[in-house]
Design a protein around this motif. Structure first.
Motif, PDB file in Angstrom:
ATOM      1  N   PHE A 195      36.755 -16.125 -34.191  1.00 35.28           N
ATOM      2  CA  PHE A 195      36.891 -15.843 -35.631  1.00 35.28           C
ATOM      3  C   PHE A 195      37.645 -16.955 -36.349  1.00 35.28           C
ATOM      4  O   PHE A 195      37.336 -17.284 -37.495  1.00 35.28           O
ATOM      5  N   THR A 196      38.639 -17.536 -35.687  1.00 34.20           N
ATOM      6  CA  THR A 196      39.358 -18.657 -36.302  1.00 34.20           C
ATOM      7  C   THR A 196      38.408 -19.810 -36.581  1.00 34.20           C
ATOM      8  O   THR A 196      38.399 -20.371 -37.685  1.00 34.20           O
ATOM      9  N   GLY A 197      37.592 -20.165 -35.606  1.00 35.32           N
ATOM     10  CA  GLY A 197      36.633 -21.253 -35.799  1.00 35.32           C
ATOM     11  C   GLY A 197      35.646 -20.967 -36.908  1.00 35.32           C
ATOM     12  O   GLY A 197      35.374 -21.826 -37.756  1.00 35.32           O
ATOM     13  N   LEU A 485      44.558 -21.585 -32.307  1.00 34.60           N
ATOM     14  CA  LEU A 485      44.006 -22.672 -33.120  1.00 34.60           C
ATOM     15  C   LEU A 485      43.609 -23.858 -32.247  1.00 34.60           C
ATOM     16  O   LEU A 485      42.558 -24.488 -32.463  1.00 34.60           O
ATOM     17  N   ARG A 486      44.412 -24.171 -31.248  1.00 30.96           N
ATOM     18  CA  ARG A 486      44.092 -25.307 -30.370  1.00 30.96           C
ATOM     19  C   ARG A 486      42.808 -25.029 -29.577  1.00 30.96           C
ATOM     20  O   ARG A 486      42.003 -25.947 -29.357  1.00 30.96           O
ATOM     21  N   GLN A 487      42.635 -23.783 -29.152  1.00 34.42           N
ATOM     22  CA  GLN A 487      41.404 -23.436 -28.450  1.00 34.42           C
ATOM     23  C   GLN A 487      40.197 -23.579 -29.381  1.00 34.42           C
ATOM     24  O   GLN A 487      39.145 -24.090 -28.982  1.00 34.42           O
ATOM     25  N   ALA A 488      40.353 -23.138 -30.630  1.00 37.79           N
ATOM     26  CA  ALA A 488      39.262 -23.283 -31.605  1.00 37.79           C
ATOM     27  C   ALA A 488      38.980 -24.759 -31.882  1.00 37.79           C
ATOM     28  O   ALA A 488      37.823 -25.169 -32.034  1.00 37.79           O
ATOM     29  N   ALA A 489      40.042 -25.578 -31.925  1.00 43.89           N
ATOM     30  CA  ALA A 489      39.881 -27.007 -32.204  1.00 43.89           C
ATOM     31  C   ALA A 489      39.177 -27.732 -31.067  1.00 43.89           C
ATOM     32  O   ALA A 489      38.537 -28.775 -31.292  1.00 43.89           O
ATOM     33  N   SER A 490      39.264 -27.205 -29.842  1.00 47.79           N
ATOM     34  CA  SER A 490      38.665 -27.892 -28.695  1.00 47.79           C
ATOM     35  C   SER A 490      37.143 -27.949 -28.787  1.00 47.79           C
ATOM     36  O   SER A 490      36.508 -28.711 -28.045  1.00 47.79           O
ATOM     37  N   GLN A 491      36.542 -27.171 -29.682  1.00 50.52           N
ATOM     38  CA  GLN A 491      35.100 -27.253 -29.906  1.00 50.52           C
ATOM     39  C   GLN A 491      34.729 -28.497 -30.720  1.00 50.52           C
ATOM     40  O   GLN A 491      33.561 -28.867 -30.784  1.00 50.52           O
ATOM     41  N   TYR A 492      35.730 -29.118 -31.366  1.00 50.91           N
ATOM     42  CA  TYR A 492      35.475 -30.264 -32.234  1.00 50.91           C
ATOM     43  C   TYR A 492      36.196 -31.531 -31.773  1.00 50.91           C
ATOM     44  O   TYR A 492      35.794 -32.636 -32.152  1.00 50.91           O
TER      45      TYR A 492
END
Length: 582
Positions: A195-197, A485-492
């Motif tokens: 959801f964050t992503g 947030l860091r986990q969501a950022a790892s997609q980018y």
């Protein structure tokens, strides 16, 4: 002749197309925005007027974005002021002589003939704690800030409605939105990461929807890196801007440049030296309206100047730390838990032992923090002067009855969060005090001073409401802050960027005071206004000890220096015809 509704609006509404569709039938009765009238009709103002006629003072709840507006209903003799949910856009007001005066800038309120600029002396001790003036009271006596997510209603009352307010307007304030931190530990980590992503991606798309030249600030941290990455995905290529202060503990530019190369952005950077910083200082203080002793405000001002040469809208990462648990001090409740769980008699014994230890002994502050309730040890991200230090610093004759302690300013937030865990209570406090009082105050004003618009995708209320449900075990996991947030950022982003430790923005105020600013600060401390408010010998003694290397008083000295420069500009009518910056 005159229109029944007059709307003055500052900000952006990111859900304007949706509102346009929802209000289509109602808008038919309004003049078209293309009507040849003067002043021209603004569509946002028209939407606000239409929402007001539907919802009354609850109309701001339908707006998605940063705003401050005033609506005057000529038919009812009724004024509505409103401010966005997070306090991104400023709105000041004052009552004087039965008149309500309001403006986006304090200096505009002070220009009114019924308002006399004066220091809010009662709140000065709070400034010395927080490095800004917290709450609704501004640095100016009888000039107030409308709180975030709040409406102010004013009308000429009938005698029955006056309720003892005296002649003039009847004024009430109400909240139209309230953020609730309600962690849901039953939901899996992947739910919050996903959801964050998704919500942040949508927010970046909405915030990037502009026909103006657009870019993003880029630091070494995950917040700005993720915003820049999402902007790149949305736009194909982005312009990015980074600054660093020379002589700091670390250099922001190499890691930011590494990210820019990965994103293939058009990247610009600036190394800020002490002379550049000091030259910009009075100008930045003037544009901020109030003293905010956060040194990064000056660096942000110079970053905005750098960006203003190429763009008009910049995306930035403000709000991520407060939402997702990014500050390293948020680890404190877990580390102090064993001490906090001890019986009271044992805590008292530890306190006596800790107090007997000499200053500077390793572990003393840890022990004292561990036996002190959260409400008495955490007042936000800045704790500049302690109460004991203020007793030596302030002119006691100005405060014959003493002054309110800082925990009185934070107590309402701790009461409302009393059922939450320690980490979430710290977040809650920062979200309602530090974020609007420091972070957003400097962001909006420094950008506006450079004629650009700073947009904050993390502060979209749908994303914020979701993040308020993240349990603490996902905010900090295995000692890693902002874990969701860091986990969501790892997609980018690469892992070394997504999981880079938070460094903060390094402004070497202590070093620069010692090497470059000492004479200027000593001159400020020797002025008669400084002697009026403070113990001059304590100030100069603190400066001397700092210069001799006996202690690092950089932040304390800077807090006083910013206040005195602000006092010179606003209360002593100092020169504001600043020479052009190079």
């Amino acid at each position: 002749g005159a229109p029944p509704l007059v709307v003055v609006f500052d900000g952006q509404v990111y859900n304007l197309p949706q509102l346009r569709r929802d209000l289509h039938s109602k808008l038919k009765s309004y003049p078209p925005v293309t009507a040849p009238v003067s002043p021209p009709i603004d569509e946002t103002c028209q939407i606000v007027a239409c929402l007001y006629e539907q919802l009354g003072p609850q109309c701001p709840s339908r707006l998605r974005g940063p705003f401050a507006f005033a609506l005057w209903d000529l038919r009812r003799g009724y004024l509505l002021l409103a401010r966005d949910r997070f306090g991104i856009k400023p709105l000041y007001y004052a009552r004087a002589g039965g008149t309500l005066i309001f403006a986006s800038e304090a200096k505009a309120v002070l220009a009114h003939p019924l308002v006399t600029p004066a220091l809010n002396l009662c709140a000065l001790p709070h400034y010395l704690t927080f490095q800004y003036f917290p709450g609704e009271e501004s640095a100016f006596k009888n000039v107030f800030r409308l709180p975030p997510a709040t409406c102010l209603e004013a009308r000429d009352p009938s005698p029955a409605q006056n309720q003892g307010q005296g002649p003039g307007l009847h004024i009430t304030t109400t909240r139209y939105w309230q953020l609730k931190f309600n962690p849901h530990p039953d939901r899996h980590l992947s739910y919050y990461v996903d959801f964050t992503g998704r919500l942040l991606k949508e927010s970046v798309r909405l915030h990037a929807d502009t026909g103006l030249p657009l870019g993003a600030f880029l630091s070494s941290g995950v917040d700005s890196s993720l915003i820049a990455a999402m902007l790149t995905v949305d736009r194909g290529q982005a312009r990015t801007f980074s600054v660093n202060c020379a002589g700091g503990r670390y250099n922001e530019l190499p890691p930011a440049k590494e990210t820019a190369l990965l994103l293939r952005s058009i990247h610009r950077e600036l190394e800020i030296d002490s002379a550049m910083f000091w030259e910009a200082l009075p100008r930045a203080i003037w544009y901020q309206d109030e003293p905010v002793a956060d040194p990064s405000a000056i660096a942000l001002f110079l970053a905005c100047r750098l960006a203003a040469g190429e763009i008009k809208v910049v995306l930035s990462g403000e709000g991520a730390d407060e939402l997702f648990g990014g500050y390293t001090i948020y680890r404190q409740p877990a580390s102090l838990a064993p001490l906090q769980a001890l019986p009271r008699p044992l805590k008292q014994a530890i306190k006596q032992i800790a107090l007997a230890l000499p200053e500077g002994v390793k572990g003393k502050n840890f022990l004292l923090s561990g036996i002190t309730p959260l409400e008495r040890r955490y007042f936000g991200n800045a704790l500049i002067f302690s109460e004991e230090e203020k007793k030596q610093l302030l002119n006691r004759e100005l405060f014959p009855g003493g002054w309110p302690p800082p925990w009185e300013a934070t107590a309402p937030y701790y009461r409302r969060s009393r059922r939450l865990d320690g980490l979430t209570r710290m977040q809650y406090l920062d979200f309602f005090t530090w974020l609007p009082g420091d972070i957003l105050a400097k962001a909006d004003r420094m950008a506006a001073a450079c004629s650009i618009e700073l947009r904050t995708p993390f502060l979209d209320h749908r994303l914020v409401e979701m993040a308020a449900g993240i349990p603490s075990c996902y905010k900090i996991r295995k000692g890693i802050t902002k874990y969701v947030l860091r986990q969501a950022a790892s997609q980018y982003l690469l892992p070394e960027i997504s999981f880079r430790p938070k460094l903060g923005f390094p402004v070497p105020t202590g070093l620069w005071i010692g090497r470059h600013f000492a004479n200027e600060i000593r001159e400020l401390f020797r002025t008669s206004p400084a002697a009026c408010y403070f113990n001059s010998s304590y100030l100069t003694g603190m400066l001397d000890r700092h210069l001799q290397g006996g202690a690092d008083y950089g932040r304390k000295l800077w807090t006083i220096a910013v206040f005195m420069l602000w006092h010179r500009l606003y209360l002593e009518k100092g020169d504001t015809n600043f020479p052009p910056l190079p």
